[in-house]
Design an enzyme around this catalytic site. Structure first.
Site, short mmCIF file in Angstrom:
data_model
loop_
_atom_site.label_atom_id
_atom_site.label_comp_id
_atom_site.label_asym_id
_atom_site.label_seq_id
_atom_site.Cartn_x
_atom_site.Cartn_y
_atom_site.Cartn_z
N SER A 294 -7.07 4.69 4.37
CA SER A 294 -5.63 4.69 4.65
C SER A 294 -5.00 6.08 4.62
CB SER A 294 -4.88 3.77 3.69
OG SER A 294 -4.77 4.35 2.41
N LYS B 58 -1.08 6.43 -1.79
CA LYS B 58 -0.20 6.31 -0.63
C LYS B 58 0.90 7.36 -0.69
CE LYS B 58 -1.77 2.30 1.09
NZ LYS B 58 -3.06 2.33 0.45
#
Length: 156
Positions: A73, A111
């Site tokens: 990600s 993230k």
């Protein structure tokens, strides 16, 4: 027989993460505790492990630790599956910073963190993956990415 080649990427301040990396030499290495894995994808259960990695001293501060990345990600920030990230322990993050986040006291993920009116958006750096939306009370910032230790297999 394959040999491992280690590369060290140091984060330069005040630049977007995708452009912030500078490759540095591994001359003055210090041992950093490797505390487990962090998901770069769907959050995974926080499972501490005991180990250590070596990182250049310029990446290491007082409260530094390392985590192994699992997932894709964060590829647009030049952080890949299998990399070891060097983390500076912090409890807060600026809007848009790449942070290690604990979700509901159980799962950890890596993230970009955005504070919005409705809560928190955890944004992957991979356009094929959706963001995660949570309430402020559901997350705890554990630290910020200071560097990457990347090992490549060399075949001769």
């Amino acid at each position: 027989m394959p040999q491992a080649s280690t590369h060290y990427l140091h984060r330069r301040p005040n630049l977007p993460m995708a452009e912030a990396w500078i490759r540095i030499e591994g001359d003055d290495l210090v041992e950093v505790p490797l505390l487990g894995d962090v998901s770069a994808g769907m959050p995974i259960e926080a499972c501490p492990t005991i180990g250590a990695v070596h990182a250049p001293s310029c990446m290491v501060r007082r409260n530094t630790y390392a985590l192994r990345v699992r997932g894709d990600s964060m590829i647009d920030c030049n952080i890949f599956d299998g990399d070891v990230i060097i983390i500076e322990r912090q409890e807060s993050a600026e809007n848009g910073e790449t942070a290690v986040v604990l979700i509901n006291q159980q799962e950890v993920t890596l993230k970009k963190l955005y504070i919005e009116k409705s809560g928190v958006r955890l944004q992957p750096a991979n356009e094929s993956m959706p963001p995660i939306y949570l309430k402020n009370s559901d997350i705890q910032v554990l630290g910020m990415v200071m560097g990457v230790v990347r090992q490549h297999e060399l075949t001769h």
